[in-house]
Design an enzyme around this catalytic site. Structure first.
Site, PDB file in Angstrom:
ATOM      1  N   HIS B 184       0.866  -1.221   0.110  1.00 35.86           N
ATOM      2  CA  HIS B 184       0.063  -0.105  -0.016  1.00 35.86           C
ATOM      3  C   HIS B 184       1.037   1.484   0.014  1.00 35.86           C
ATOM      4  CE1 HIS B 184      -3.459   2.505   0.792  1.00 35.86           C
ATOM      5  NE2 HIS B 184      -2.830   2.979   1.808  1.00 35.86           N
ATOM      6  N   GLU B 411      -1.288 -12.972 -17.057  1.00 38.54           N
ATOM      7  CA  GLU B 411      -1.246 -12.750 -15.675  1.00 38.54           C
ATOM      8  C   GLU B 411      -0.760 -14.105 -15.193  1.00 38.54           C
ATOM      9  OE1 GLU B 411      -4.432 -10.046 -14.181  1.00 38.54           O
ATOM     10  OE2 GLU B 411      -5.097 -11.158 -15.682  1.00 38.54           O
ATOM     11  N   ASP B 435      -0.347  -9.644 -10.884  1.00 37.94           N
ATOM     12  CA  ASP B 435      -0.922 -10.918 -11.043  1.00 37.94           C
ATOM     13  C   ASP B 435       0.322 -11.899 -11.411  1.00 37.94           C
ATOM     14  OD1 ASP B 435      -3.022 -11.064  -9.242  1.00 37.94           O
ATOM     15  OD2 ASP B 435      -4.324 -10.573 -10.799  1.00 37.94           O
ATOM     16  N   CYS B 482       1.046  -3.357 -18.024  1.00 37.17           N
ATOM     17  CA  CYS B 482       0.008  -2.449 -17.433  1.00 37.17           C
ATOM     18  C   CYS B 482       0.108  -2.627 -15.754  1.00 37.17           C
ATOM     19  CB  CYS B 482      -1.174  -2.625 -17.779  1.00 37.17           C
ATOM     20  SG  CYS B 482      -2.191  -4.202 -17.583  1.00 37.17           S
TER      21      CYS B 482
END
Lengths: 90, 552
Positions: B184, B411, B435, B482
């Site tokens: 985070h 992913e 991912d 991305c």
């Protein structure tokens, strides 16, 4: 002796957030003992936690009771506060 | 002077004194007080007044919305109802700490039971309670420090609630002991362009007020720097600031090879910022925001309007829209309400859409209509694709609905390894590195205890990206990235060296990546990528790339 007044809350957020804080400040500044009641539950209007716990929404009816100095004057100003929409201005 | 290392976020550099975030005090035990009730009352009154005064002072400094929140917290500290609840417990012989803890907890439970807005205020009350208890014990106030001057924030890790209160004018840099490149803290730092280094295990040794230089580009914290080092850091900080303010040019390498820089968007709200920061289109438009707060899928019409408002901001430019990516960390009851032991490996992404084809066809219909009404070049892609058959089925369905360019996200390692077969059957690939790293390393990206494995620099991840890049070059089909990896300036160069054509990231990361790309030719990017690929570990890959980049 005490005076009472029934008021319909106009603030679109009810008595949450900023309006709750401003209301409690006004009640504290009045010098009178003020309670605010919604339905059966009545709390000290100088207690932010009490006022928040009422969960007052827009268009709710609340009963204000003032005891002590300047009862009527206190109720007038608190009524005016509650019937103003404090969120529309910001 | 010594040097601590961690994972830098972006290329910022900052210097200043350390302020540490204090952990909340442990909950007090229910034990009889050794003091009289009068003494305890006196102590609590002093502590409450101190906390209220401090919150009010912080409110005055903060201003705006934060001022109201802080002043309301100051009122909570001095609340007469709460005061009575504390007094009752003190009369019963409890300690001040315990009386405060229990009385606040009781009100917290009341607010939580009321739910909604009041439930959210419950955490404000906990914060006040912890402050009062810390004050009673003579400990520093927990939470984000506010020393009243610019500082370097050092914390174990930052929670979303902490970062919301950060005063960005005062916080020069963030250093966290825990956390990886997708934590985070790292994501926040990237979004807000804050200089940050995460995962600095040795930061435990930094003390309050100690002078440090935080060099995110190098991933190092220099303690007690010399004046010479401080001067150099200041010169680099000013240069970096000038770079960020430099005119926006299209993304390109030193030799002019174009590398379009695109934005990751999660709603229509942030389009203006993306355009202002020079995004040359959108590389990942997440559509989950339309669905997450809903009990049922939004109508075709609602969806069309939402897509249109994003497409309108990018006339003539590419906008890659990702079909609904629900499941795992973003569950949606109307898509899949069967409990799963391993949701990350369950019915999610395209798997869930194929099981609920109406939701997918509605989305494709809405998108095709939005495309009709705007000038953007609309691409659509499927999330969480594991097989070539899935890619074929999705591509065919998208084309049936009038969407000319359809591709898939890479992913899952299985589809990365099959990239050559994949790209003969679909129009493009977009690598989702978050991912891809999670599935390659078999490490839950949301689990702090395995955060060190969640590093896109791991050579295993880079080798999979190489497969996809090579397949892109062989087939002439575009390959983009991305994930957070594209926002790491040096890793972005590596990705281009591996054959990636476009990079998509949070808009705030665009300036740093644009500046780094300009430093290297395509040949140099390839040798930097080759250096990273020879490494055995993520740390070695990062170091090898840094070494090769300095030579170029």
């Amino acid at each position: 002796m005490s005076s009472t007044r029934t008021v319909t809350v106009a603030s679109s957020q009810g008595l949450h957030a900023r309006p709750a804080k401003l209301f409690v400040e006004a009640a504290q500044a009045s010098g009178a003992q003020v309670t605010i009641a919604k339905g059966e539950k009545s709390v000290n209007a100088a207690s932010i936690l009490g006022v928040l716990s009422l969960g007052v929404e827009k268009d709710d009816q609340v009963l204000l009771t003032a005891e002590g100095e300047n009862e009527e004057q206190t109720l007038d100003s608190l009524e005016q506060f509650l019937t103003t929409d404090h969120d529309s201005a910001s | 002077m010594s040097e601590l290392s961690g994972i830098g976020v972006g290329r910022g550099i900052a210097a200043g004194p350390v302020a540490r975030m204090s952990p909340p005090p442990p909950a007090p035990a229910d034990e009889a007080s050794a003091r009289s009730a009068e003494d305890e009352t006196q102590r609590v009154q002093v502590a409450v007044a101190e906390v209220a005064a401090e919150l009010e002072a912080r409110g005055r400094t903060a201003g705006g919305m934060a001022r109201d929140v802080l002043e309301a917290q100051a009122m909570m500290a001095q609340d007469p109802t709460l005061h009575d609840a504390v007094a009752t417990r003190l009369q019963a012989g409890k300690t001040g700490e315990y009386a405060v803890h229990e009385a606040f907890a009781e009100f917290r439970a009341t607010l939580e039971a009321l739910g909604g807005y009041l439930g959210e205020r419950a955490s404000d009350l906990s914060d006040v309670s912890q402050r009062v208890i810390a004050s009673l014990r003579g400990l520093p106030a927990p939470g984000v420090p506010d020393p009243g001057h610019p500082f370097i924030l050092v914390a174990e890790d930052l929670a979303p609630a902490d970062t919301a209160l950060l005063n960005l004018d005062q916080v020069q840099a963030l250093v966290t002991i825990q956390g990886g490149p997708t934590s985070h803290t790292a994501i926040l730092a990237r979004e807000k362009s804050i200089t940050a280094i995460v995962g600095v295990a040795e930061a435990e040794s930094l003390t309050e007020g100690q002078q440090v230089i935080v060099d995110a580009g190098a991933g190092t914290v220099i303690t007690d720097p010399t004046q010479e080092q401080l001067d150099e850091a200041e010169a680099r900080r000013a240069a970096h600031e000038a770079e960020a303010a430099a005119p926006i040019t299209p993304g390109a390498l030193a030799d002019g090879t174009a590398v379009p820089l695109l934005a990751n968007l999660g709603s229509a709200k942030s389009t203006d910022k993306a355009v202002a920061l020079g995004a040359e289109g959108v590389g990942l438009f997440r559509t989950e925001f339309l669905f997450l707060s809903a009990d049922e899928a939004p109508s075709v019409d609602e969806q069309r309007q939402a897509y249109q408002s994003v497409l309108e901001a990018f006339p003539g430019q590419k906008v890659v829209v990702r079909a609904l990516d629900a499941g795992a960390d973003k569950p949606l009851s109307f898509l899949n309400d069967a409990p799963e032991e391993n949701p990350a490996l369950g019915l999610r992404g395209l798997r869930a859409l194929m099981a609920n084809e109406q939701i997918l066809t509605d989305q494709l219909t809405a998108l095709a209509q939005a495309q009709e009404n705007t000038e953007a070049d609309v691409w659509v892609m499927a999330p969480m694709v594991s097989t070539v058959e899935e890619a074929e089925a999705f591509t065919a369905l998208a084309k049936e609905h009038g969407l000319a360019t359809a591709g898939v996200m890479v992913e899952v390692p299985s589809i990365a390894l099959m990239a050559d077969e994949l790209l003969t059957r679909t129009d493009f690939a977009s690598i989702g590195t978050n991912d891809l790293t999670q599935y390659t390393m078999a490490a839950d990206r949301l689990l702090g205890s395995v955060a060190s494995l969640q590093d896109p620099w791991h050579p295993a991840v880079l080798r999979l990206i190489r497969e996809v890049g090579a397949a892109g070059i062989a087939s002439g089909k575009p390959v983009g990235v991305c994930g957070e990896a594209a926002a790491d300036p040096l890793l972005a160069v590596v990705l281009v060296g591996l054959g990636v054509n476009t990079l998509s990231m949070s808009p705030a990361a665009l300036a740093d990546v644009r500046a780094e790309l300009k430093l290297h030719t395509v040949e140099e990017a390839r040798s930097i990528a080759a250096a990273a690929l020879t490494a055995a570990t993520a740390t070695q890959a990062r170091e090898a790339a840094q070494g090769a980049a300095q030579k170029s």
